[in-house]
Structure formats: structure tokens, C-alpha cells
Write an enzyme that holds these catalytic residues in place. Structure first.
Site, PDB file in Angstrom:
ATOM      1  N   ASP A   1    -109.756  48.690   2.777  1.00 41.12           N
ATOM      2  CA  ASP A   1    -109.116  48.868   1.477  1.00 41.12           C
ATOM      3  C   ASP A   1    -110.021  49.774   0.665  1.00 41.12           C
ATOM      4  OD1 ASP A   1    -108.220  48.687  -1.157  1.00 41.12           O
ATOM      5  OD2 ASP A   1    -107.799  46.544  -1.045  1.00 41.12           O
TER       6      ASP A   1
ATOM      7  N   TYR B   1    -101.328  60.474 -11.252  1.00 39.90           N
ATOM      8  CA  TYR B   1    -101.275  61.027  -9.892  1.00 39.90           C
ATOM      9  C   TYR B   1    -101.766  62.475  -9.881  1.00 39.90           C
ATOM     10  CZ  TYR B   1     -99.599  61.993  -5.192  1.00 39.90           C
ATOM     11  OH  TYR B   1     -99.532  62.331  -3.871  1.00 39.90           O
TER      12      TYR B   1
ATOM     13  N   LYS C   1    -105.393  63.784  -8.159  1.00 46.14           N
ATOM     14  CA  LYS C   1    -105.426  64.781  -7.087  1.00 46.14           C
ATOM     15  C   LYS C   1    -106.222  66.011  -7.515  1.00 46.14           C
ATOM     16  CE  LYS C   1    -103.065  62.536  -3.970  1.00 46.14           C
ATOM     17  NZ  LYS C   1    -103.740  62.003  -2.767  1.00 46.14           N
TER      18      LYS C   1
END
Length: 245
Positions: free
Chosen positions: A63, A167, A171
Site C-alpha cells: 500500500d 489529480y 501528476k
């Protein structure tokens, strides 16, 4: 060929989607593939499916937001193989309440950053000594066109209207880590690249018109993982070309 003479590849988030297909394709290229998965049962199921295709696949509980699992995985790789040839930082999440800078849920933005940026960073740090033990290691950070400043700055880009500060921002941060780590490791021959798979049907986005398959989306990661020694480093790679950041 025994496992010690094959390339050892760890793919995070490998029990489904692009991660699964990346590991599967690397397995067919002769790599021993370590399938990083949060859920041990799903990881074992994915490894069994690959084994049925004569791939040397092994499930590894991992994880990216849990340091203890990273330490355990690194210890297993050290004791079993003594090195890691390929690391593909593929694991990632989205959030329904991610959105524009002005209104995104900050708790969810932090959660996305924790998995998509800090998780990849911690995995890389945890595995770096193993990568340095390999003769010519590769690190692949699975990014997105949504993390490209150039693409987002173009109002004509087809996804210019996608406003997800969590998001997109995570990135973009991952792309910066790629550039800096590539510089840091260049002298010892470890190549580090970001890849943009392209619009791919996954559980993260639900697919849609024009979406490619996970197998197609995995190709950019596989190509970057198998780069020759004269290949690029510190770059943003797509299916067919290198692009500006």
C-alpha cells in the site's frame, strides 16, 4: 533462464487495469513481475492468472500510503533477489469531490496527493538502494496528460476543461520529481521517466467514447521500463513520442 538472471520488475497497483497489463506485458518480455497490491487476495488472484500464461508473477502486499508495507516489500525483494531492475509507480486514485481550485474538497485533494504523489515518492525512496544494485535500472512514473502544464495551458486541448486540482496537481508534482530524480541518478545509469498512457478505460474514470483498452494504455509504461541504455531520461513520454512538459 532462472529468476536471478531475469530482470526483476515491481509494479504498484498491479492487480487490475493499466498496472495489471503493464506487469503482464513485462512478464511476457521475460521479467519476473512483482505485483504490488493493497489487497493480498486480489494480488494473489492476479498472480495466478499471469502464472497460467507462463509468467513468473509474484504477489507483494504493498500500500503506497503505508510505510510498513513498503519496508516489508523492500525486505522481501532484498532477501529474494538482492536487487530491483524496474520500478513502475503505477498506483493512483481519484476523488469524486476533486475539482476546480476554488471549490475542491481540500481533504480529498490531500488524499489524492498522498497516494498519487507522496506514495510514489516514498515507494521510490524505499526501493532506491535495490535499484542501485541493478546494473541498469529503470524508474517509470505513470503520469497523465492532465499533469502537463503545456497541455493545460492550451485552450484547444480536448481535455482542457477537466478541472481537478488534486489529480492534475499531483501528476504535475510527480513530473517534477521525475525531472529532479533523473538528474540525480544520471551518472549511475538509472533512467527515470514519466509516461502518459493516454485516455484509457479504467475503474478510475469509467471509460467513455474514445477510451483505449488497459492493454493499450500499458504500452507506454512497458516501453519506458525496457528502454535501452541510450534511451532518454527525465522525459515525459507518450505512446508514440516525447512531449514538452
Amino acid at each position: 533462464m532462472n529468476s536471478s538472471s531475469k530482470r526483476i520488475a515491481l509494479v504498484t497497483g498491479a492487480n487490475k487495469g493499466i498496472g495489471y497489463e503493464t506487469a503482464r506485458q513485462l512478464g511476457h518480455e521475460g521479467c519476473v513481475v512483482l505485483l504490488g497490491s493493497r489487497d493480498p487476495a486480489r494480488g494473489e488472484d492476479a498472480a495466478a492468472r499471469m502464472s497460467s500464461e507462463d509468467i513468473d508473477a509474484r504477489a507483494v502486499t504493498l500500500d503506497v500510503t503505508d510505510r510498513a508495507t513498503l519496508e516489508t516489500a523492500a525486505r522481501y525483494i532484498q532477501e529474494t533477489f538482492g536487487r530491483l531492475d524496474i520500478l513502475v509507480n503505477n498506483a493512483g486514485i481519484g476523488a469524486a469531490s476533486d475539482g476546480p481550485v476554488s471549490s475542491a474538497d481540500l481533504m480529498e485533494v490531500r488524499r489524492v496527493f498522498e497516494a498519487n504523489f507522496f506514495g510514489a515518492l516514498e515507494v521510490t525512496q524505499s526501493m532506491l538502494s535495490l535499484l542501485k544494485n541493478a546494473p541498469s535500472a529503470r524508474i517509470v512514473n505513470v503520469s497523465s496528460g492532465l499533469g502537463s502544464l503545456v497541455r493545460n495551458g492550451d485552450p484547444e486541448w480536448e481535455f482542457a476543461g477537466v478541472q481537478m486540482i488534486g489529480y492534475n496537481g499531483a501528476k504535475a508534482a510527480l513530473n517534477m520529481a521525475t525531472v529532479l530524480l533523473a538528474k540525480e541518478l544520471n551518472e549511475i545509469g538509472i533512467k527515470v521517466n514519466s509516461v502518459a498512457p493516454g485516455f484509457t478505460a479504467t475503474d478510475l474514470n469509467g471509460g467513455g467514447p474514445g477510451a483505449q483498452s488497459a492493454a493499450e494504455g500499458a504500452r507506454a509504461s512497458v516501453a519506458a521500463a525496457l528502454l535501452s541504455d541510450d534511451g532518454p531520461t527525465g522525459r515525459f513520454l507518450t505512446q508514440s513520442a516525447e512531449e514538452p512538459w
